[in-house]
Design an enzyme around this catalytic site. Structure first.
Site, PDB file in Angstrom:
ATOM      1  N   CYS A   5       0.830  -1.203   0.000  1.00  0.00           N
ATOM      2  CA  CYS A   5       0.000   0.000   0.000  1.00  0.00           C
ATOM      3  C   CYS A   5       0.873   1.265   0.000  1.00  0.00           C
ATOM      4  O   CYS A   5       1.481   1.585  -1.005  1.00  0.00           O
ATOM      5  CB  CYS A   5      -0.978  -0.035   1.175  1.00  0.00           C
ATOM      6  SG  CYS A   5      -2.365   1.122   0.996  1.00  0.00           S
TER       7      CYS A   5
ATOM      8  N   HIS B 286      -3.623  -5.485   0.540  1.00  0.00           N
ATOM      9  CA  HIS B 286      -3.074  -5.913   1.833  1.00  0.00           C
ATOM     10  C   HIS B 286      -3.071  -7.439   1.924  1.00  0.00           C
ATOM     11  O   HIS B 286      -4.118  -8.057   2.140  1.00  0.00           O
ATOM     12  CB  HIS B 286      -3.901  -5.330   2.978  1.00  0.00           C
ATOM     13  CG  HIS B 286      -3.702  -3.867   3.169  1.00  0.00           C
ATOM     14  ND1 HIS B 286      -2.731  -3.340   3.987  1.00  0.00           N
ATOM     15  CD2 HIS B 286      -4.345  -2.806   2.604  1.00  0.00           C
ATOM     16  CE1 HIS B 286      -2.791  -2.019   3.951  1.00  0.00           C
ATOM     17  NE2 HIS B 286      -3.756  -1.673   3.108  1.00  0.00           N
TER      18      HIS B 286
ATOM     19  N   GLU C 143      -1.834  -9.232   4.287  1.00  0.00           N
ATOM     20  CA  GLU C 143      -1.810  -9.701   5.669  1.00  0.00           C
ATOM     21  C   GLU C 143      -3.188  -9.933   6.264  1.00  0.00           C
ATOM     22  O   GLU C 143      -3.312 -10.584   7.307  1.00  0.00           O
ATOM     23  CB  GLU C 143      -1.022  -8.710   6.545  1.00  0.00           C
ATOM     24  CG  GLU C 143      -1.683  -7.360   6.767  1.00  0.00           C
ATOM     25  CD  GLU C 143      -1.400  -6.348   5.667  1.00  0.00           C
ATOM     26  OE1 GLU C 143      -1.624  -5.149   5.909  1.00  0.00           O
ATOM     27  OE2 GLU C 143      -0.994  -6.752   4.556  1.00  0.00           O
TER      28      GLU C 143
END
Length: 318
Positions: free
Chosen positions: A159, A245, A247
């Site tokens: 990001c 993202h 994660e």
């Protein structure tokens, strides 16, 4: 002779980077225990042996044992690590957790420190740039650590980390027509080791207001959504960046992407918190021997966990 174990919490050090200790959330473990051997009559204790409970690297010389201070830091079960640079994302601790779940010790560090300081100690196999709330064009936008791009280690920007890499390497970042927050799908453009095990199209989670408009020299588009460049990479330099993202659980393939990056870093993925506990208990038992042990306990998370570990081998001698 008696043995005193002193707990030194990293968060108490004024020069510590943001989020480096337990109150900053980067680790659930106490940071350091120093062992003092002292004759009963000696009132001024001087450290002779020190060891790290969680295998966390000492970022400062006063913890590693400076010449003349009599403290020799010994790290437990950390032979490699990945640094996650903290740019303020709400998910930065989740990145650290995901990497640890994949068997690689990761630690959250402040990007204001230069590479010479960040790389001290156990070898750094790779660096992840977290997301963050800033635009790269903000006056106070955080930048890359000095020397990082010259270090030659694999880098993964997420990001804000992607936008920062693009700007620093000569690309162009622009404001998106509308801020994107929510689910999306990205399509893989070309084969890359970063996509090993992925389908041609995958679901992901986006959260950004800026996006990369022009790629830096040497980079190729690796994936895109209907509205934005989703990933870019310079395979020769092993520098990769994701607009989404990986994660979060809303990106189902995210853990595989992180695993692929760790493989690109050459990580052996042998670190586990469970194995560390057993190694730490062995070290405590060996250094404490049959002596009585004094453990300073404040009641906080750090010292309570440390005291629990020390009590297991020391028993009634604590």
């Amino acid at each position: 002779m008696r043995v005193i174990l002193r707990l030194a919490l990293l968060d108490s050090h004024p020069a510590l980077p943001r989020g480096a200790g337990c109150s900053g959330g980067s680790s659930i473990y106490p940071r350091i225990v120093e062992v003092y051997h002292s004759p009963p009559a000696l009132r001024k204790f001087r450290p002779q042996i020190g060891f790290w409970l969680p295998g966390v690297l000492p970022p400062f010389g006063w913890l590693q044992g400076e010449p003349g201070r009599g403290c020799e830091g010994r790290r437990v079960q950390v032979t490699e690590r990945v640094i996650v640079l903290d740019y303020g994302s709400q998910y930065n601790l989740l990145i650290v957790r995901r990497l640890r779940e994949l068997g690689v010790y990761a630690e959250l560090r402040n990007p204001e420190h230069g590479w010479d300081e960040l790389s001290q100690g156990v070898p750094v196999r790779g660096v992840v740039l977290s997301g963050g709330p800033n635009s790269v064009y903000d006056d106070d936008a955080p930048g890359l650590p000095s020397g990082l791009l010259q270090a030659g280690v694999p880098i993964l920007g997420i990001c804000y980390g992607m936008q920062l890499l693009a700007r620093e390497l000569g690309g162009q970042v622009v404001a998106a027509q509308r801020r994107e927050y929510g689910p999306a799908h990205f399509r893989v453009h070309r084969g890359s080791a970063l996509w090993r095990g992925l389908a041609p199209e995958e679901a992901c989670w986006m959260s950004h207001g800026d996006q990369v408009h022009k790629l830096p020299a040497g980079f190729e588009s690796l994936a895109s959504t209907d509205t934005a460049l989703a990933a870019m990479g310079d395979e020769a330099r092993r520098i990769y960046a994701l607009q989404f993202h990986p994660e979060v659980t809303h990106t189902p393939c995210g853990k595989q992407v992180l695993k692929n990056f760790l493989e690109l870093c050459g990580c052996h993925s042998e670190w586990t918190a469970g194995n560390f506990v057993e190694a730490a208990l062995g070290e405590i038992a060996a250094q404490g021997g049959d002596h009585r042990v004094v453990c300073a306990l404040s009641g906080g998370v750090d010292s309570t966990v440390a005291a629990t570990l020390v009590h297991r081998p020391a028993g009634r001698r604590l």
